[in-house]
Design an enzyme around this catalytic site. Structure first.
Site, PDB file in Angstrom:
ATOM      1  CB  ALA A 121      -0.909  -0.003   1.228  1.00 52.38           C
ATOM      2  CG  ASP A 134      -0.765   3.294   3.913  1.00 52.29           C
ATOM      3  OD1 ASP A 134      -1.345   2.500   3.154  1.00 52.29           O
ATOM      4  OD2 ASP A 134      -0.219   2.939   4.968  1.00 52.29           O
ATOM      5  CE1 TYR A 164       1.293  -1.319  11.872  1.00 59.46           C
ATOM      6  CE2 TYR A 164       0.780  -2.514   9.860  1.00 59.46           C
ATOM      7  CZ  TYR A 164       1.542  -2.360  11.017  1.00 59.46           C
ATOM      8  OH  TYR A 164       2.533  -3.259  11.293  1.00 59.46           O
TER       9      TYR A 164
END
Length: 786
Positions: free
Chosen positions: A305, A307, A391
């Site tokens: 990813a 992010d 996360y």
């Protein structure tokens, strides 16, 4: 529609501006015959740097203010960038540009929609029923991830890692499944399902069934009972002045803003030195992340990813709450974002600001005399937290009273778990850690990219700043170094973009300096500077030429320096979602531009290489990564010399051990009372706290005294224990009180009265004892007498 008020050119977008931009884009889309528009992004378009600096250096006159504009990303279903003029009434589109082949980031609405599509799909329902016996879709959880190494180039897709939830609030990461659907957001359907163990449902490992929870509603066992309160109190309030998004704190001047992608952004950071605000940073923010996972087995090779570019840190920001995410005297900055309909969505508490004590700033004891001097260090903390699926990332800027600037990231939340891959030993995964039976946590990296635009003592935003590399060099033994003890410092200016791609080297003490050759230190004669102290951490571990390597080139070096360009903002490109790579920094530095006088921009990469532990499950204790920028010949002397002397005026007594003692009035169990600062014996304490006094004191977190005899002051404390008591009933009134020796009381200050005014008539006057060997104590005397 009435004209929109003119905010500062860098101010975060407002709700009214989002509404106006949506209306303008909708009208323009209708004029083009576009029936369906998804409003992916509506944010402020910052003015060009040259235009902004010209306005600021002219004194910020209102008539020369750069025009306020909104930057919009739309899905029609192609990707469109629109610029909306917000100074017109009504607001109007002044630029409309299609961006072929690019996919905009995944919004919160997109993620919810992807999970809804997945769980409603008959094929998914059939597979999870046959394979895992899941028929209630409330038990199915689908984590939405961007697709790395994407096999679908034209569609805008989301892959969903599946889990089972045994009941509401259950930690689904303890129950991973091995099926991975892919959803096309534009068509609204599941277009592929990864079945790594084949078509036979019996070939799949069973779902790990053990519940492993963290939320208080489902946790088993007791919480700790011996943890005492620790309260952060500032009776006089915080030390800052705030005007809109401008902050002045202990000589620091900072402007903040907030946007969908970077989240918190700093602008115009300067330090007031001898009455002049000296520029340090023009702009700074976290501009990209890459989180590659190390499992090469299909489909987990697609877990990487980006992010910032795939989701947007601002889009994922938490609404912070006092006493939980932040402590002390808090100021919150709100932020406005938009949903897919173009409607404004407010975060009341997007950014938190507080100040905190950070231990010693400096200290010296003169050994000849024993005289000691010291000052406390404070720092201003500006932070925000975002949740990117599993996360949490907690981002903190620190500004210190000694001129240092720090940045810290705390990674926490949940591990993205899987079942062991096909062909692996299920008891010993090849590329991860079993954090519970059947629950694999793959190894991975978190690589962060900071964009730092230094402006060291330069009103032109850092145009003349030079970036150099500084490292220690050992001097060979010889005639000039007969004892072999010499070493020197080597400084190399980074003058071209291709040579300004550097790795940290802790063995050489390598640092990078941002200096202004047009501003010299009065003693050294050298350019004033700030130095970046890099973290020693691995760069990207993916193989050269791999898709991760191509897409996350920024993470292959710790430092890059480029010539300034308004369009160069994101090191993996403007649209990293599903992109194969090659955009951003690798394309820019191929020009190999000369950096002197080019207004250099620093791109600093740092990160975490995470080998998950069982202790990281079910929730991960924060993993911390940080760096520091220190003044290096920027100030004439230590800028914290003017921090005021004197101890902290909070409770400052400590207690000795319990002892039985024959007193004048009988036998008692007591503790001696000492000054925590100088160790002076002040008196003693009797027995336990009377309940009527303990409750108000506990809520206020204070300490007070009252007079029992003509020459005695008695201090009421809140943390007495039942073990301290008087043996004689007539002496029970003394339990929990402290007797101080009057000869050690030197002065009083009635300004200390307010913290305990709620205690009522038992305390007529409160005073502050001072000058007891430079220590202070809160006391009171009935009737205000002395």
């Amino acid at each position: 529609m009435a004209p929109i008020a003119k905010p500062h050119p860098l101010s975060s977008i407002t709700a009214e501006e989002i509404v106006a931009a949506t209306a303008a884009c909708k009208a323009h889309a209708e004029s083009l015959g576009l029936e369906r528009v998804i409003y992916n992004t509506i944010s402020v378009k910052e003015p060009a740097k040259k235009e902004l600096l010209a306005w600021q250096n002219a004194g910020c006159p209102d008539d020369l203010k750069p025009p306020r504009q909104a930057f919009c990303i739309l899905i029609t279903p192609g990707t469109v960038e629109a610029v909306v003029s917000l100074v017109d009434s009504p607001a109007k589109v002044v630029d409309w540009k299609e961006v072929p082949g690019m996919h905009p980031l995944l919004t919160v609405d997109d993620c919810h929609e992807a999970e809804r599509i997945c769980k409603a799909d008959p094929g998914v329902q059939k597979l999870v029923s046959e394979t895992y016996g899941i028929t209630d879709m409330e038990q199915l959880v689908a984590d939405p991830w961007s697709v790395h190494c994407c096999p679908f180039k034209e569609q805008r897709v989301v892959q969903l890692w599946l889990y089972k939830r045994s009941r509401p609030l259950d930690n689904h990461y303890a129950h991973p499944l091995s099926l991975t659907p892919i959803v096309d957001l534009n068509s609204g359907e599941v277009i592929h399902i990864d079945k790594p163990f084949g078509d036979d449902p019996k070939a799949y490992p069973p779902v790990p069934e053990k519940d492993i929870n963290y939320c208080e509603e489902l946790c088993e066992g007791e919480y700790r009972k011996d943890l005492k309160d620790l309260n952060i109190v500032q009776p006089e309030g915080a030390s800052w002045t705030i005007t809109g998004e401008e902050i002045v704190w202990q000589k620091w001047h900072i402007r903040v803003s907030f946007n969908y992608r970077e989240g918190l952004v700093l602008h115009n950071v300067g330090y007031e030195d001898k009455g002049t605000v000296r520029p340090i940073l023009h702009r700074a923010s976290l501009v990209e992340m890459a989180v590659p996972y190390g499992d090469p087995v299909d489909p987990y090779h697609r877990k990487c990813a980006f992010d910032v570019g795939d989701y947007g840190l601002g889009n994922c920001a938490n609404n912070l709450k006092l006493g939980c995410d932040c402590l002390g005297n808090i100021h919150y900055f709100p932020a406005w974002l938009n949903n897919n309909k173009g409607e404004p969505v407010k975060l009341d508490h997007a950014v938190c600001m507080h100040e905190e004590d950070y231990g010693l700033s400096w200290k010296h004891v003169e050994w000849q005399t024993g005289k000691a001097w010291s000052r406390r260090l404070r720092r201003l903390v500006i932070s925000f937290i975002c949740t990117v699926v599993n996360y949490e990332y907690c981002f903190y800027w620190y500004f210190y009273t000694d001129g240092n600037i720090g940045y810290e990231i705390k990674a926490t939340g949940e591990l993205s778990t899987t079942q062991p891959s096909e062909g692996e030993d299920p008891a010993k995964p090849d590329y991860g850690t079993l954090v519970a039976e059947g629950v694999n946590a793959p190894w991975h990296q978190h690589m962060f990219s900071m964009r730092i635009d230094p402006a060291i003592d330069d009103p032109e935003g850092g145009k003349e700043v030079v970036v150099s590399e500084v490292e220690a060099v050992a001097v060979p033994r010889g005639p000039s170094n007969p004892y072999g003890s010499a070493f020197t410092v080597k400084e190399t200016e980074l003058l071209y973009e291709k040579e300004a791609q550097r790795l940290a080297d802790g063995n050489k003490g390598r640092v990078w300096k941002f200096k202004n050759p047009n501003s010299l230190h009065p003693s050294t004669g050298k350019p004033v500077a700030y130095t970046l102290l890099p973290l020693s951490c691995p760069v990207l571990l993916s193989a050269p030429g791999s898709e991760v390597d191509c897409k996350a080139q920024f993470a292959t070096k710790h430092l890059w320096v480029t010539a300034y360009d308004d369009a160069e903002r994101f090191p993996a490109g403007d649209y990293p979602l599903q992109h194969p790579g090659g955009e951003g920094l690798p394309k820019w530095v191929a020009k190999n531009r000369y950096l002197k006088g080019a207004d250099p921009v620093v791109w600093y990469t740092f990160g975490l290489t995470h080998y998950p532990r069982p202790e990281d499950f079910p929730t991960m204790p924060v993993d911390v990564v940080s760096f520091l920028m220190k003044p290096s010949g920027f100030f004439e002397f230590n800028p914290a010399l003017d921090m005021p002397p004197g101890p902290n005026k909070a409770i400052n007594v400590s207690l000795g051990p319990l002892e039985e003692r024959e007193m004048t009035t009988g036998r008692h169990v007591v503790r001696d009372v000492y000054c925590t600062s100088c160790g002076l014996l002040l008196g003693w304490r009797y027995g336990e706290v009377p309940e009527a006094l303990a409750s108000p004191l506990a809520s206020g977190g204070a300490t007070a005294c009252m007079q029992v005899e003509e020459c005695t002051l008695v201090l009421v404390l809140v943390n007495a224990t039942a073990a301290e008591f008087a043996y004689e009933r007539r002496e029970k009134y003394k339990e929990g009180k402290v007797v101080l020796e009057k000869c050690k009381i030197v002065g009083m200050d009635e300004a200390a009265a307010s913290p305990l005014s709620s205690l009522g008539s038992a305390f007529d006057t409160l005073s502050l004892l001072s000058d007891v060997d430079d220590c202070t104590y809160l006391v009171t005397e009935p009737g205000g007498g002395r």
